[in-house]
Design an enzyme around this catalytic site. Structure first.
Site, PDB file in Angstrom:
ATOM      1  N   PHE A 151       0.857  -1.173   0.000  1.00  0.00           N
ATOM      2  CA  PHE A 151       0.000   0.000   0.000  1.00  0.00           C
ATOM      3  C   PHE A 151       0.896   1.226   0.000  1.00  0.00           C
ATOM      4  O   PHE A 151       1.502   1.577   1.018  1.00  0.00           O
ATOM      5  CB  PHE A 151      -0.932   0.050   1.206  1.00  0.00           C
ATOM      6  CG  PHE A 151      -1.858   1.235   1.152  1.00  0.00           C
ATOM      7  CD1 PHE A 151      -3.008   1.179   0.388  1.00  0.00           C
ATOM      8  CD2 PHE A 151      -1.555   2.411   1.807  1.00  0.00           C
ATOM      9  CE1 PHE A 151      -3.858   2.285   0.294  1.00  0.00           C
ATOM     10  CE2 PHE A 151      -2.387   3.514   1.720  1.00  0.00           C
ATOM     11  CZ  PHE A 151      -3.541   3.448   0.968  1.00  0.00           C
ATOM     12  N   ASP A 236       9.741   2.768   1.518  1.00  0.00           N
ATOM     13  CA  ASP A 236       8.549   3.544   1.859  1.00  0.00           C
ATOM     14  C   ASP A 236       8.371   3.455   3.375  1.00  0.00           C
ATOM     15  O   ASP A 236       7.786   2.503   3.899  1.00  0.00           O
ATOM     16  CB  ASP A 236       7.329   2.983   1.132  1.00  0.00           C
ATOM     17  CG  ASP A 236       6.051   3.760   1.450  1.00  0.00           C
ATOM     18  OD1 ASP A 236       6.042   4.509   2.445  1.00  0.00           O
ATOM     19  OD2 ASP A 236       5.060   3.587   0.719  1.00  0.00           O
ATOM     20  N   LYS A 265       3.277  11.255   6.736  1.00  0.00           N
ATOM     21  CA  LYS A 265       2.478  11.081   7.941  1.00  0.00           C
ATOM     22  C   LYS A 265       3.050  11.816   9.148  1.00  0.00           C
ATOM     23  O   LYS A 265       2.802  12.996   9.332  1.00  0.00           O
ATOM     24  CB  LYS A 265       2.240   9.598   8.218  1.00  0.00           C
ATOM     25  CG  LYS A 265       1.408   8.927   7.118  1.00  0.00           C
ATOM     26  CD  LYS A 265       0.861   7.611   7.546  1.00  0.00           C
ATOM     27  CE  LYS A 265       0.101   6.914   6.419  1.00  0.00           C
ATOM     28  NZ  LYS A 265      -1.116   7.613   5.997  1.00  0.00           N
TER      29      LYS A 265
END
Length: 408
Positions: A151, A236, A265
């Site tokens: 994801f 990532d 984030k």
């Protein structure tokens, strides 16, 4: 005793807010019936005054808790001075943010963006251009190896290499140039690389897939293969980085230094969207003016908050808390295996918990937890994710585990 009706009936004000949201909002999310009005630290309060322990932390965007005083102060101070210039000009917060983040990552250059998906798209573009300009891959032939269950975001390019039907189906035609291999299978990754391969893009721990931790040695092996084949290793670390797993970056726990970090984030401190790509000069240096950009990327407010995030991480406090309290969390969850829990995975203050599907779905588990004052999120059937802010206390960790035990 908590009844099924208790689980599904929010308070009066929340009910009205939920009806309005349902009426006016596209249904691309299925949120729990909780309407949050305020928050501090690891706790949130809904519009009816009920408090909840936040064990999702904005999918790790709130690593430092809600409204961390240092981050709020940095944001307030910058709001009184300057909030946006665009990249047509340089502002006085830009260099400090890029310098401090580059040093935290041990890299040469930083390219700030806004969202995690933007940062992933940036890394893909940079890897392809590096492949053509530096490695010598024929134009238009570049390939990138990715893992199934990944994801990395929901743009059309990113969902082109997703294996999640919800993310991918009905959004084609899809972008070519990606090879998908099983996550954790080093031999398959090695076999997928050829002379056209410019990068391997991996999550050190797959969050959306259920907090999947790869086999020991997988990341180190991937790093070695990339070095041997002159391929960029892109990590990532949008969810796994910035303290979540007990280290600044999850890759550290296998002694791995990627060629490219993709961050987001928690970099915005739960205040503003901030993301970035950090890499060596020979990688990010392939970009020239006009070839990539963002109006809001690296804006003054984002940089002021992001610089303060880096300062918090430089103390090492949050990494230590995640490691120590994470051990406590996993010990508590491990004791539930065989008592309504099938398996537990994760690292630091991050756990994927497989609920016995014969007892309830993940959604039902999260509804029942919410009724007991704990917010969590389900994924893929009967799996739930727990990721409290790193400011959570030991007693709060124990209490959250006790609420899970109670619903089982």
């Amino acid at each position: 005793m908590i009844t099924d009706e208790d689980l599904r009936t929010p308070g009066r004000l929340a009910k009205a807010e939920l009806a309005e949201a349902e009426r006016w909002t596209a249904h691309n999310y299925h949120p729990l019936p909780v309407v949050i009005a305020s928050a501090e630290g690891a706790w949130v309060t809904d519009v009816d005054g009920r408090r909840y322990l936040d064990c999702l932390a904005g999918y790790s965007a709130l690593n430092f808790g809600h409204r961390h005083p240092a981050l709020i102060a940095a944001a307030h101070a910058q709001l009184d001075r300057l909030t946006l210039t665009s990249r047509a000009f340089v502002h006085d917060q830009f260099a400090e943010f890029c310098r401090s983040l580059a040093r935290l990552c041990g890299t040469d250059l930083v390219l700030p963006m806004n969202t995690g998906a933007e940062a992933v798209e940036t890394a893909i573009k940079v890897a392809r251009k590096w492949g053509y300009r530096v490695k010598g891959v024929p134009d238009g032939r570049a390939t990138i190896v990715v893992a199934d269950g990944n994801f990395h975001g929901r743009t059309t390019t990113i969902i082109s290499f997703s294996t999640d039907p919800d993310a991918r189906d009905d959004f084609g035609p899809y972008t070519p140039g990606f090879r998908i291999v099983p996550y954790g299978d080093l031999a398959a990754l090695r076999d997928a690389i050829d002379d056209t391969t410019v990068a391997v893009l991996l999550e050190p721990i797959q969050g959306e897939a259920g907090v999947l931790v790869p086999p020991a040695g997988y990341l180190a092996g991937a790093r070695q293969v990339c070095t041997e084949r002159n391929v960029l290793f892109i990590a990532d670390e949008i969810q796994s980085g910035l303290g979540r797993t007990g280290a600044t970056f999850a890759c550290e726990q296998e002694g791995v230094v990627p060629d490219v970090y993709v961050l987001g984030k928690a970099l915005g401190g739960g205040i503003v969207p901030v993301s970035a790509v950090a890499a060596r000069a020979d990688v990010l240096g392939v970009l020239r003016p006009g070839q990539h950009g963002s109006t809001f990327g690296g804006n003054p407010l984002a940089c002021a908050v992001g610089s303060e995030v880096v300062r918090l991480l430089e103390t090492g406090e949050f990494q230590r808390r995640s490691a120590e309290l994470g051990a406590r969390l996993h010990a508590g969850l491990g004791a539930l295996v065989g008592r309504g829990v099938d398996a537990v995975r994760g690292r630091g203050l991050w756990a994927g918990v497989d609920i016995d599907p014969g007892r309830m779905t993940g959604r039902e588990a999260c509804e029942r937890l919410a009724a007991r004052g704990v917010l969590a999120k389900d994924t893929h059937g009967s799996t739930i994710r727990l990721a409290p802010p790193l400011v959570v206390t030991a007693d709060e960790v124990d209490w959250a585990v006790a609420q899970l035990a109670a619903i089982l």
